[in-house]
Design a protein around this motif. Sequence first.
Motif, PDB file in Angstrom:
ATOM      1  N   LYS B 164      38.201  42.343  41.872  1.00  0.00           N
ATOM      2  CA  LYS B 164      38.919  42.170  40.603  1.00  0.00           C
ATOM      3  C   LYS B 164      38.147  42.686  39.405  1.00  0.00           C
ATOM      4  O   LYS B 164      38.549  42.491  38.267  1.00  0.00           O
ATOM      5  CB  LYS B 164      39.296  40.695  40.348  1.00  0.00           C
ATOM      6  CG  LYS B 164      40.068  40.070  41.481  1.00  0.00           C
ATOM      7  CD  LYS B 164      40.365  38.625  41.204  1.00  0.00           C
ATOM      8  CE  LYS B 164      40.904  37.948  42.448  1.00  0.00           C
ATOM      9  NZ  LYS B 164      41.122  36.540  42.277  1.00  0.00           N
ATOM     10  N   LEU B 187      43.454  39.952  37.195  1.00  0.00           N
ATOM     11  CA  LEU B 187      43.563  38.729  37.966  1.00  0.00           C
ATOM     12  C   LEU B 187      43.570  39.010  39.459  1.00  0.00           C
ATOM     13  O   LEU B 187      43.577  38.108  40.275  1.00  0.00           O
ATOM     14  CB  LEU B 187      44.856  37.992  37.598  1.00  0.00           C
ATOM     15  CG  LEU B 187      44.997  37.640  36.125  1.00  0.00           C
ATOM     16  CD1 LEU B 187      46.361  37.062  35.856  1.00  0.00           C
ATOM     17  CD2 LEU B 187      43.910  36.652  35.729  1.00  0.00           C
ATOM     18  N   ASP B 188      43.630  40.277  39.806  1.00  0.00           N
ATOM     19  CA  ASP B 188      43.744  40.620  41.214  1.00  0.00           C
ATOM     20  C   ASP B 188      43.034  41.950  41.448  1.00  0.00           C
ATOM     21  O   ASP B 188      42.408  42.492  40.533  1.00  0.00           O
ATOM     22  CB  ASP B 188      45.241  40.680  41.594  1.00  0.00           C
ATOM     23  CG  ASP B 188      45.461  40.300  43.044  1.00  0.00           C
ATOM     24  OD1 ASP B 188      44.521  40.485  43.841  1.00  0.00           O
ATOM     25  OD2 ASP B 188      46.558  39.826  43.381  1.00  0.00           O
ATOM     26  N   ASP B 208      46.764  45.127  41.604  1.00  0.00           N
ATOM     27  CA  ASP B 208      47.731  44.265  42.269  1.00  0.00           C
ATOM     28  C   ASP B 208      48.363  43.242  41.336  1.00  0.00           C
ATOM     29  O   ASP B 208      49.425  42.705  41.638  1.00  0.00           O
ATOM     30  CB  ASP B 208      47.049  43.529  43.436  1.00  0.00           C
ATOM     31  CG  ASP B 208      46.796  44.464  44.605  1.00  0.00           C
ATOM     32  OD1 ASP B 208      47.189  45.640  44.498  1.00  0.00           O
ATOM     33  OD2 ASP B 208      46.220  44.024  45.602  1.00  0.00           O
ATOM     34  N   ASP B 209      47.722  42.946  40.229  1.00  0.00           N
ATOM     35  CA  ASP B 209      48.347  41.980  39.320  1.00  0.00           C
ATOM     36  C   ASP B 209      49.460  42.626  38.493  1.00  0.00           C
ATOM     37  O   ASP B 209      50.084  41.961  37.664  1.00  0.00           O
ATOM     38  CB  ASP B 209      47.302  41.304  38.425  1.00  0.00           C
ATOM     39  CG  ASP B 209      46.618  42.272  37.473  1.00  0.00           C
ATOM     40  OD1 ASP B 209      46.945  43.476  37.497  1.00  0.00           O
ATOM     41  OD2 ASP B 209      45.749  41.826  36.703  1.00  0.00           O
ATOM     42  N   TRP B 234      49.131  51.371  42.008  1.00  0.00           N
ATOM     43  CA  TRP B 234      48.238  52.040  42.953  1.00  0.00           C
ATOM     44  C   TRP B 234      47.424  53.131  42.285  1.00  0.00           C
ATOM     45  O   TRP B 234      46.231  53.245  42.481  1.00  0.00           O
ATOM     46  CB  TRP B 234      49.050  52.655  44.106  1.00  0.00           C
ATOM     47  CG  TRP B 234      49.291  51.709  45.223  1.00  0.00           C
ATOM     48  CD1 TRP B 234      50.403  50.947  45.436  1.00  0.00           C
ATOM     49  CD2 TRP B 234      48.389  51.398  46.294  1.00  0.00           C
ATOM     50  NE1 TRP B 234      50.249  50.196  46.571  1.00  0.00           N
ATOM     51  CE2 TRP B 234      49.021  50.446  47.117  1.00  0.00           C
ATOM     52  CE3 TRP B 234      47.108  51.826  46.639  1.00  0.00           C
ATOM     53  CZ2 TRP B 234      48.419  49.925  48.266  1.00  0.00           C
ATOM     54  CZ3 TRP B 234      46.512  51.312  47.780  1.00  0.00           C
ATOM     55  CH2 TRP B 234      47.153  50.361  48.569  1.00  0.00           C
TER      56      TRP B 234
END
Lengths: 996, 274
Positions: B164, B187-188, B208-209, B234
């Motif tokens: 992260k 966050l991810d 990913d967040d 991505w």
Amino acid sequence: MLLKTTQGNMSVWSNLKSQSNLLVSAVNDQWGAQLQFNSFNLGQKNTSTSIIGTISCKDAVTCLAWENFAQETYPMGLVAAGTSEGYVALYDANSAINQEEESCVSIIDQLYEGPVSAIEFNEFKPNLIALGGQDVLIADIIKDIQNPQVFGPGNPNLHEDSSITAVSWNKKILHILASASQNGLTGVWDLRNNKPIFSFQDSSAISNKKVSLLWNPEIPTQIAVAYDDERAPELQIWDLRNPQGPSIVFSQIHKSGINSLSWCPNDHSLLLTGGRDGQVVCWNYKTQSVVSQEQLDFEIADLKWSKRVTSVYSISSVDGQTSIRSLPCGKEGYAPKWLKPPVGSVYAFDQMAAFKENNSAIQVYSINKSDPDNIFENFNAYCSVDAEQNRIQFEIDKQHDQQYAQYWKLLNAVQKEDKKEYLATLGFSVKEITQQTENYTGKRHSKKDDQNKKKNQAPQRPAIDFATITDQDADSFFNDLTNQSISKQQQTNTSRNQDVEIFQSEQVSKNTNWNVGVEKIIKDNLIVGNYEGAIDCALKCGRSAEALLLAYSQSKEIFEQTMNTFLTTQTDYFLKNVLKHIVLKHPDEIAKNYELNAWKECAAMVLNSDNTGQFHKIMEQLGDRFIAERKDEFNALQCFILAMNGEKCIKILINHNKSLKELTETIKLLIVIQEYSLQESELFDRYFDSLILQFANYAIQHNQYLSAAYALNFSSPDCQRALELLDLLYRGNHKDRNIIQKIMEKPSFPFKHEQIKMGTVKQQSAQPVHAPNQPVSRPTRPAVNQNQEDHNVRQQIQQNYNQNTNANAAAINNPFGPNVAKTADEQVPPPSRRPVQKPNPPVKVAPPPNQTKKQEAQNLQGPPFPNEPFRQEQQQPLVAPPIQPPPKHHVAPPPPPPQQQQIQSIQQQQFQPPLPQQPFQQQQHKSQINQQQQWQQEQQQQQQQQQQLQNQQQSFNQRTQQNPIQENKQQTQQSKAIPPPPAPQRRGPPPPPPKK
Amino acid sequence: MLTESMQINSGHQSMIHDIKYDYYGDKLASCGSDGYINIYDVSKKQQVGQIKIRDSPLFSLSWSHPRFGNVLATSSYDGEISIFKEQKDWMKVASFQNEGSVNCVQFMPRELFLACGTSDGFVILLDNNKNWDVDYKWQAHESTIHGLCWNYDGSLLATCSADKLIKIWEFTNNNKPQLKYTIQQHLDVVKDVQFHPLENNILVSGGDDGKLRIHRLDDDVVEIQLIDFHMTIWRIAFNMLGNLLTINGEINGQSQIQTLKQEDNYQYSQIDCN
């Protein structure tokens, strides 16, 4: 790979986006049961997790689930724990982590007599909790979490008396539930209709063993089942569409029963199984292969993929140790999904390419040009005009902004170098003033004006030589004096309304009787020959004309003295501050004190009186005063334009970049100012380059590559970034490439070539399919040098042949010339491997074409014809050079003869086999000319087709073409030494020393 | 603003993972799960080259600066970093075998100095001047490195990871890279970082967040914009001068491409296209 360790013989992961690295483990030991909330940070080196919350349980925990539910009430979701005593406890994860006393939200009891063996929240409706024990039950906590509604999945009960070992909600259809029992039977329930819809039983299964069960998260008809069966420790995937048998069977890997199964939430191809034999196996069910296999030294009780942390899973041992591990990656063939970008895009100029997972084609998009307010179209039109004077005219015709229109008018005057132009631009009409004067005096003055005109572009009067002044001149001097003072005075009165005393209004003696008063004294003095006395008296009584006449008749000394006395004793502002300096030839004094509002008068007068070449200096002073006294940049800039001081102009214009429109106008002005500026100035170059880059960036952002190239062509050869952009625009693949390549000369590659080294290729198997057999050669020089070498030899011969200044010109103008190559090699330091700043710019390697042209023109006087074929080499990219001026621009000057020859030879070169060797060149001369004529005829047709392109080409070449003309101009101007002086040589590097 | 102009048949048997234009935009290279690199001439609309390494998926591509000729670097899931040069055909100049997956490679601008990010969190620097020996290798992150990017002048290298974090490493002459900033906003998993092509201190990141973040690196890192795309981001791509920014994401198995345009002060706003 082991990451962290903690306690527990089963675990469950958080499904929270923001808290994905939370894990609850259930610790059942001799001191009782406890739920531990583990947090871990992969960035920290410690090997154990940190326990951020605990819940004590009365009875042993037999199964665990954690799901987000009612976010407002339970921000971190509910943890459900099934116990050995047949009840389920629901805990608020948030209060557990915050160490609040009571985290238990609800106890769902009276479910089973034995332990609760399986529990799962429905992902779509987390209020539905599926339970497994003696049979399958569903608890609905939506209405009352304290007293949930509990019901069965329907009748008949497929599992009969066998205990349930697993329950699983379908991941796609929310009302479908599957359950497995110890007898090896798997049933599927439709909860909407409350009945079983499907069941299968593995024939080889024996009873009293655990069966694990999971739905395929991707395909809702598939279900994975793993058996804790020592004889057949299999993982099977059943498809409900094919009830005869499992679609896929994985066996032979686990040596003992599989008692744990997890389907990877981040890559649905992957399943993880753990066995009593201590093996953890990752399967790819799509490729039906083993992705990884790891042997651990304990019996595995439970394993779970992390819901959100990719590649991470937890494993619990039967003896109560839990570890967090990551999938070993990179060894085997299958790459997990989280490493494989499924989509991506990339830009180049005005196109973008993109790929998407479900499409094997790469989609290319084109990006349109944009042209707000037609700024770029106008700029291109401006740049395609072929000479400075025409550009000025172009702007005067088109310019709508008054402010800029004024600048262009001034530039027009500067460019025409004509006094009348200047005066007209400044707002004075010679004709009008002459007319006024004639009306007043009744005499004609136009003759003098004609004389001035005949002397052509001599915006000043001949200097009065005091020693040799003729009567006639003296007469006209006084006439002028009178006229000027009158006309100026009229102007002053009307335009400035300045309250000054008038010459005539002084106390002039009106006495005509020379036998009384002061007149008698004057007369007496004359009689006795005391001329000085007479002069003094005449001055004192206001008979200034008489005094000056007398003084003039005496000597130069006395005349000057008298004049001085006369002028300094004046109280009239105009006489004292303006006329005096005009007469005394101190024009700079005028500028010091002149009323700024009327600076144009001042400029005009200085223009008239200047015989010391100070016009530019004085205009500069005026401009400085505007800045210093008024901060008036508009007027200051006008003064600086007249002063032809590029540096001062750009200091003002550098701030004219607030909008694209303003920036464009500024660039257009500076292109011309640069041409006429008197001094070379590094500051000018630096500022201008920065404005050009700014403009080029805008242009490129609007996909207006032609505009960018046009502008960059005016940058200084020291500006590395501009060279790079120009190179990029010339060679880059975009919509304007063809046109740029046709109208521009090929820029030299603005970087230092370097050779790639061979590394050690360790894997023999890793050879490219089309790898050639030959080894990599490691030449010490770039491959281009092969060609250059040959060229260098010829170049040298040519120089020997010339033995004149052309050697220099040829060397500097040839981008591939030996000197250039040498400088590039010598002066560019090998870029430091990790430069903090950008690599040093290659030193003036073959500057962009326009900057060398003046130099070229200067050295180009009558080059011997045999030179031509070599000269053209540097011009090779010229595809369609202009021979005739394009019809569009009727004002375009015809190309000078030398240029034309050059062009012909270029064309010739294009259609000819390689040139003969240099030593024979002279013999070839005649045939060359013949060929040339032939080619010329052939070219005519082609040229007509390419007329459009020629126009633009010409604009790029115009500097070359007009230079000879300009040079003529310079010579004439120098001989006359009159303002405004010609634009000096600037921009373009000093010629390198001739090669010996 | 963007209009579909043509399709290139990639020739890949399975997923494509990266595509890159060369410096002048003439050639487009693609790599994918089938272990092939295919090279197309964009103007001629045809494939002009192909390189096969192994069966392992190829994740990343990078063209060198043209002053070295046509040089391509790629990295594979099985940990091989390979460098190819186009002579008459494409030939392998050097390779390096890493233990685990190498997910991203990028040449330092203007140099043959390759930064590679691995799944175990290492950054590997390979240097032409050392005959492609490892110049430096260090544990930059504790988890998979998904993306890395050099800034315009090559003084900073940004890396982003499944831990992260975004880390920015500073390169000063003859010193080992030093950690200059750590960005903890996401966050991810952070899937990609990109420096603005003109501004050395503007960095965008996404993952990913679902959030695209634009950072300004000064004395501290200031987040100057945040846009929530509600999908896994991505890849991020700037155009040549950074006035367009394309976000490549995925939601529920569907790929999505969204383009933003630059407003004042490096703020970006979505434009309607595709």
